[in-house]
Design an enzyme around this catalytic site. Structure first.
Site, PDB file in Angstrom:
ATOM      1  N   ASP A 108       0.795  -1.229   0.000  1.00  0.00           N
ATOM      2  CA  ASP A 108       0.000   0.000   0.000  1.00  0.00           C
ATOM      3  C   ASP A 108       0.831   1.284   0.000  1.00  0.00           C
ATOM      4  OD1 ASP A 108      -0.834  -0.958   3.405  1.00  0.00           O
ATOM      5  OD2 ASP A 108       0.890   0.192   2.703  1.00  0.00           O
ATOM      6  N   HIS A 125       6.762  -7.504  -1.249  1.00  0.00           N
ATOM      7  CA  HIS A 125       5.678  -7.950  -2.134  1.00  0.00           C
ATOM      8  C   HIS A 125       5.267  -6.873  -3.120  1.00  0.00           C
ATOM      9  CE1 HIS A 125       4.565 -11.170   1.078  1.00  0.00           C
ATOM     10  NE2 HIS A 125       5.632 -11.492   0.372  1.00  0.00           N
ATOM     11  N   CYS A 133       6.599  -3.389 -16.789  1.00  0.00           N
ATOM     12  CA  CYS A 133       6.323  -4.215 -17.964  1.00  0.00           C
ATOM     13  C   CYS A 133       6.880  -5.613 -17.729  1.00  0.00           C
ATOM     14  CB  CYS A 133       6.988  -3.603 -19.213  1.00  0.00           C
ATOM     15  SG  CYS A 133       6.896  -4.698 -20.648  1.00  0.00           S
ATOM     16  N   CYS A 161       7.762  -2.169 -25.748  1.00  0.00           N
ATOM     17  CA  CYS A 161       7.959  -3.520 -26.336  1.00  0.00           C
ATOM     18  C   CYS A 161       6.645  -4.243 -26.590  1.00  0.00           C
ATOM     19  CB  CYS A 161       8.819  -4.371 -25.377  1.00  0.00           C
ATOM     20  SG  CYS A 161       7.920  -4.940 -23.913  1.00  0.00           S
TER      21      CYS A 161
HETATM   22  N1  APR Z   1      -3.399  -4.439  14.947  1.00  0.00           N
HETATM   23  C1  APR Z   1      -2.655  -5.567  15.130  1.00  0.00           C
HETATM   24  N2  APR Z   1      -2.855  -6.716  14.425  1.00  0.00           N
HETATM   25  C2  APR Z   1      -3.846  -6.711  13.510  1.00  0.00           C
HETATM   26  C3  APR Z   1      -4.653  -5.575  13.255  1.00  0.00           C
HETATM   27  C4  APR Z   1      -4.396  -4.409  14.022  1.00  0.00           C
HETATM   28  N3  APR Z   1      -5.120  -3.285  13.871  1.00  0.00           N
HETATM   29  N4  APR Z   1      -5.559  -5.902  12.276  1.00  0.00           N
HETATM   30  C5  APR Z   1      -5.305  -7.188  11.934  1.00  0.00           C
HETATM   31  N5  APR Z   1      -4.289  -7.675  12.670  1.00  0.00           N
HETATM   32  C6  APR Z   1      -3.662  -9.003  12.580  1.00  0.00           C
HETATM   33  C7  APR Z   1      -4.587 -10.097  12.074  1.00  0.00           C
HETATM   34  O1  APR Z   1      -5.335 -10.656  13.143  1.00  0.00           O
HETATM   35  C8  APR Z   1      -3.578 -11.103  11.503  1.00  0.00           C
HETATM   36  O2  APR Z   1      -3.097 -11.971  12.536  1.00  0.00           O
HETATM   37  O3  APR Z   1      -2.652  -8.911  11.580  1.00  0.00           O
HETATM   38  C9  APR Z   1      -2.421 -10.211  11.033  1.00  0.00           C
HETATM   39  C10 APR Z   1      -2.367 -10.090   9.518  1.00  0.00           C
HETATM   40  O4  APR Z   1      -1.973 -11.345   9.013  1.00  0.00           O
HETATM   41  P1  APR Z   1      -2.262 -11.713   7.470  1.00  0.00           P
HETATM   42  O5  APR Z   1      -3.664 -11.329   7.147  1.00  0.00           O
HETATM   43  O6  APR Z   1      -1.803 -13.120   7.268  1.00  0.00           O
HETATM   44  O7  APR Z   1      -1.350 -10.714   6.674  1.00  0.00           O
HETATM   45  P2  APR Z   1       0.194 -10.861   6.356  1.00  0.00           P
HETATM   46  O8  APR Z   1       0.903 -11.578   7.462  1.00  0.00           O
HETATM   47  O9  APR Z   1       0.675  -9.496   5.997  1.00  0.00           O
HETATM   48  O10 APR Z   1       0.177 -11.789   5.037  1.00  0.00           O
HETATM   49  C11 APR Z   1       1.413 -11.995   4.380  1.00  0.00           C
HETATM   50  O11 APR Z   1       0.235 -13.094   2.573  1.00  0.00           O
HETATM   51  O12 APR Z   1      -1.482 -13.254   1.039  1.00  0.00           O
HETATM   52  C12 APR Z   1      -0.175 -12.841   1.224  1.00  0.00           C
HETATM   53  O13 APR Z   1       0.915 -11.228  -0.067  1.00  0.00           O
HETATM   54  C13 APR Z   1      -0.006 -11.366   0.972  1.00  0.00           C
HETATM   55  O14 APR Z   1       1.572  -9.866   2.021  1.00  0.00           O
HETATM   56  C14 APR Z   1       0.573 -10.840   2.277  1.00  0.00           C
HETATM   57  C15 APR Z   1       1.166 -12.094   2.899  1.00  0.00           C
END
Ligand code: APR
Length: 257
Positions: A108, A125, A133, A161
């Site tokens: 983001d 990521h 491209c 390209c």
């Molecule tokens: N504060 C603290 N923790 C939070 C909050 C918050 N406000 N909101 C959500 N969480 C926690 C969720 O409960 C979860 O345990 O953050 C964690 C996010 O974990 P994921 O959803 O698995 O995200 P992430 O670890 O970034 O995933 C890694 O997976 O799908 C791929 O490319 C995608 O970058 C991503 C990667």
């Protein structure tokens, strides 16, 4: 303060250089859903729709994805998402000279929007606000490519390209950008401790980066809502919202030095 908070603050206060490792949980308070939390994106859409194979093979998938970007969906270039207090706390840690670097799994761009310079962030990521491209590697800001889509090019191609173009977001099946991985490894090698914020630590090779610090004897502190795959290796865990915990934790770290 809780015992867990005090313990975590003491561990990090003793670390001259802290690696900050973030996941989707640091951006949920900015309005961007995470992936595996109770309301996560993968509970609504099929991850298989987000593979590079589908994107390359399927014009309809590409046209639909550019339309979503054009309409400000996917929290990208045309969305109104802004950094939250947790992102701002990470900037304060950097300004206090206590951060070895910020490694993020997020696409983001909110760490930079909060004030971290590009060279202090390793985006493992990719970044939804940048396009490249797939043929020749040429790069643009997403906003520029969206102007081609506005002008009627619903499946935009590279003007150099003719190759397919897509945001630099790493899709399942794609390699991580080597320059960002090398930057992340350098940040980890320079760190005395690692602070993990808002990640289940369930996706590799990204989740290897915090373990590089742990393997060298650096403590891992996890701030998360709910369990993570790294909990058993954590020296301290704080259960809580990043936007609530991080400002207080960074204050405690900086005021102790
Ligand atoms: N504060 C603290 N923790 C939070 C909050 C918050 N406000 N909101 C959500 N969480 C926690 C969720 O409960 C979860 O345990 O953050 C964690 C996010 O974990 P994921 O959803 O698995 O995200 P992430 O670890 O970034 O995933 C890694 O997976 O799908 C791929 O490319 C995608 O970058 C991503 C990667």
């Amino acid at each position: 303060m809780t015992d867990a908070f005090d313990h975590a603050a003491r561990l990090l206060a003793d670390a001259p250089r802290i690696l900050v490792f973030t996941g989707a949980g640091i951006s949920t308070e900015s309005g961007i859903p995470d992936f595996r939390g109770p309301d996560g994106l993968w509970t609504k859409v099929d991850p298989d729709d987000f593979t590079i194979q589908r994107y390359r093979a399927n014009r309809e998938v590409r046209v639909a994805r550019w339309k979503m970007h054009q309409q400000g969906a996917l929290w990208g270039a045309r969305s109104s998402v802004r950094p939250n207090r947790a992102h701002e706390a990470v900037v304060e840690l950097w300004r206090g000279g206590r951060m070895s670097g910020c490694v993020t799994q997020n696409i983001d761009g909110l760490h930079q929007a909060a004030g971290l310079p590009d060279d202090q962030v390793a985006e493992l990521h990719g970044n939804i606000r940048k396009v490249h491209c797939l043929g020749c590697g040429a790069r643009w800001e997403t906003e520029e490519v969206l102007r081609w889509v506005d002008a009627g090019e619903e499946d935009p191609s590279c003007p150099h390209c003719g190759g397919l173009v897509k945001t630099t977001t790493v899709m399942f099946g794609e390699y991580l950008p080597l320059d960002q991985v090398q930057r992340a490894e350098r940040f980890a090698a320079e760190a005395d401790a690692v602070l993990v914020v808002g990640s289940t630590l369930s996706v590799y090779p990204a989740a290897q980066i915090p373990l590089d610090v742990v393997r060298r004897g650096g403590p891992m502190v996890i701030v998360n809502l709910g369990p993570t795959d790294g909990d058993r290796l954590a020296a301290a865990r704080i259960e809580g919202k990043a936007g609530d915990v991080l400002p207080r934790l960074v204050d405690a770290i900086l005021s102790s030095s």
